[in-house]
Design a protein around this motif. Sequence first.
Motif, PDB file in Angstrom:
ATOM      1  N   TYR A 121      -2.852  -5.785   3.920  1.00 34.80           N
ATOM      2  CA  TYR A 121      -2.563  -4.544   3.212  1.00 34.80           C
ATOM      3  C   TYR A 121      -1.878  -3.541   4.137  1.00 34.80           C
ATOM      4  O   TYR A 121      -0.871  -2.924   3.773  1.00 34.80           O
ATOM      5  CB  TYR A 121      -3.871  -3.957   2.666  1.00 34.80           C
ATOM      6  N   VAL A 122      -2.420  -3.382   5.331  1.00 35.05           N
ATOM      7  CA  VAL A 122      -1.860  -2.414   6.272  1.00 35.05           C
ATOM      8  C   VAL A 122      -0.441  -2.814   6.674  1.00 35.05           C
ATOM      9  O   VAL A 122       0.480  -1.986   6.689  1.00 35.05           O
ATOM     10  CB  VAL A 122      -2.756  -2.270   7.513  1.00 35.05           C
ATOM     11  N   LEU A 123      -0.245  -4.081   6.989  1.00 28.23           N
ATOM     12  CA  LEU A 123       1.079  -4.524   7.459  1.00 28.23           C
ATOM     13  C   LEU A 123       2.123  -4.455   6.350  1.00 28.23           C
ATOM     14  O   LEU A 123       3.305  -4.202   6.619  1.00 28.23           O
ATOM     15  CB  LEU A 123       0.985  -5.946   8.008  1.00 28.23           C
ATOM     16  N   SER A 124       1.707  -4.674   5.100  1.00 30.17           N
ATOM     17  CA  SER A 124       2.680  -4.609   4.004  1.00 30.17           C
ATOM     18  C   SER A 124       3.087  -3.168   3.718  1.00 30.17           C
ATOM     19  O   SER A 124       4.220  -2.909   3.314  1.00 30.17           O
ATOM     20  CB  SER A 124       2.083  -5.237   2.739  1.00 30.17           C
ATOM     21  N   HIS A 125       2.191  -2.241   3.957  1.00 30.08           N
ATOM     22  CA  HIS A 125       2.501  -0.833   3.706  1.00 30.08           C
ATOM     23  C   HIS A 125       3.167  -0.153   4.896  1.00 30.08           C
ATOM     24  O   HIS A 125       3.985   0.745   4.712  1.00 30.08           O
ATOM     25  CB  HIS A 125       1.219  -0.073   3.337  1.00 30.08           C
TER      26      HIS A 125
END
Length: 532
Positions: free
Chosen positions: A179-183
Amino acid sequence: MPVSLERLIAEVEPAVVTDELIRDCIVVTEDPDSAEDEKQSLAFGQVECAAFSFRSLARIDNLWGLTKLVKLQLDNNQIQRIENLEHLTNLTWLDLSFNKIQAIEGLSTLTRLQDLSLFSNAITTIEGLDNLPNLNVLSLGSNQLSRLECVSCLVAFSRLQLLNLAGNPLAKEPDYRGYVLSHLQQLRYLDYRRVLSADRATAMEQHQDEMLELREREDAAAAEKAAAAEKAAHAATMAEANLTGIDTLLDDMAAADPEWPKLSTVPGLLEPWSDVRDKWQVATDEFKLVILDAHSRKKAEQAAFKAALSEALAERDAEAKALLLGYEKGKKALLRSMAARSADPEEQVLGAKVKLMALQEALLGLEVDAVEVVAGLVTEFDRCYSEMAEANKLQYNAYFTQVRDLQNNFFAALVASSPSYLERYGSAADNPELEALPEEVAALLGDKDALGNALQTSHEAHISVLDGLEDRLVGREIATANSLAESNNTWQEQRHRERMGELLSYLERNMQDLEALAADAADAAAEAGEAQ
């Protein structure tokens, strides 16, 4: 995890920031042997780095003199709130780790901040970072962040390279890293681990739909922001050109009308208003073009006036400078001659006084000439600007006459149609069309006098808005011209007073110097006579 002795002491004996403590916490990069002397002698306003680690601080305070601070360490204290940092606008590095901070706040002025550590506090949400566009490193590990969605507020930080969220409840979510890396696709390090291209690609693929939705929201937000900026720019242009209220005139008329809500519920009654709006829009567009063009011409006239003033004064200043340089050159020659005693000192000083008086006459002549030129330019500018303002006044009057005619015709049309509405709705008590209307509207259509009074009240409200806006705009147009003329007159009088003060001060100072030279020469002659 064992607690350090320093931290235990800090909890028991909280301290405050004093000048003595600040002095002790200054960090210098000089030779260690001279570091202590440097710390004691360095002015607070020159300090760039300070470390208040393990100082038992209960709050941030008394740092007002450290305006050039670049790096500040406040870690391992008992601080509960971020405060009193707004003046430290040069900070690029701030460490507030290992404290008791519950909210991110008080950072809005620290726009140069690049590295921020809030590790091991009690923070529950990511906020208060909007004004930190240069943020490159952010450590929020070991806090109480529980909602994974709060990471999305970091999307706007395009320069963020390193993020630490380890030790928060959200980091235990199964899809946390993806989630963090995609955002935050710009991250290079997350929780002490380097971000690999493959990890980022996988995260993007897993959250493809969500990221598409996020981009759409970002695009919509960007479009909304651009529209707001365009609207603000348009409003500023309209205000500068003295057109505020013109774009919303018809809406303002309806909003100020106490009868409009009731009349608008009567089917077909206000249909002529659409024709009024169409004709008003045509007249308004033409009027705005005329006033905006006049505004451009006024600005051009002001620019030409300022350029002419600058040129005229610069020409006379150059002449005055040449005269002053010539006199100063002669004064130096006089001092050398008197020191060498190559001529009669009394005659030399007398000659210098004659030259000074000639300089006075020449400088005063230049100033008189400058005053006349400036007065002529100001008078001509005021005349031209006032003529444009008067021409605009006629345009305002003509425009509002047009709109007033539209309103009068609209009112006449309503009055003419009112009998048919009274007949249609008031002919029978059991009229189904009448029963479908609100009670107060039904009562209005059942009473000729009530309907007539409502139409008259509505008309008067519209006319009142028209008259009020016309008075304000015309008054502001004339007042601006008068204020500008008054400002120009004040400026030229002040300029003349200041220049005369400078000239008289210079001449008086030089006359005193010459008198002193004459006295010195006389004393020297007397001493020489006594010696003989």
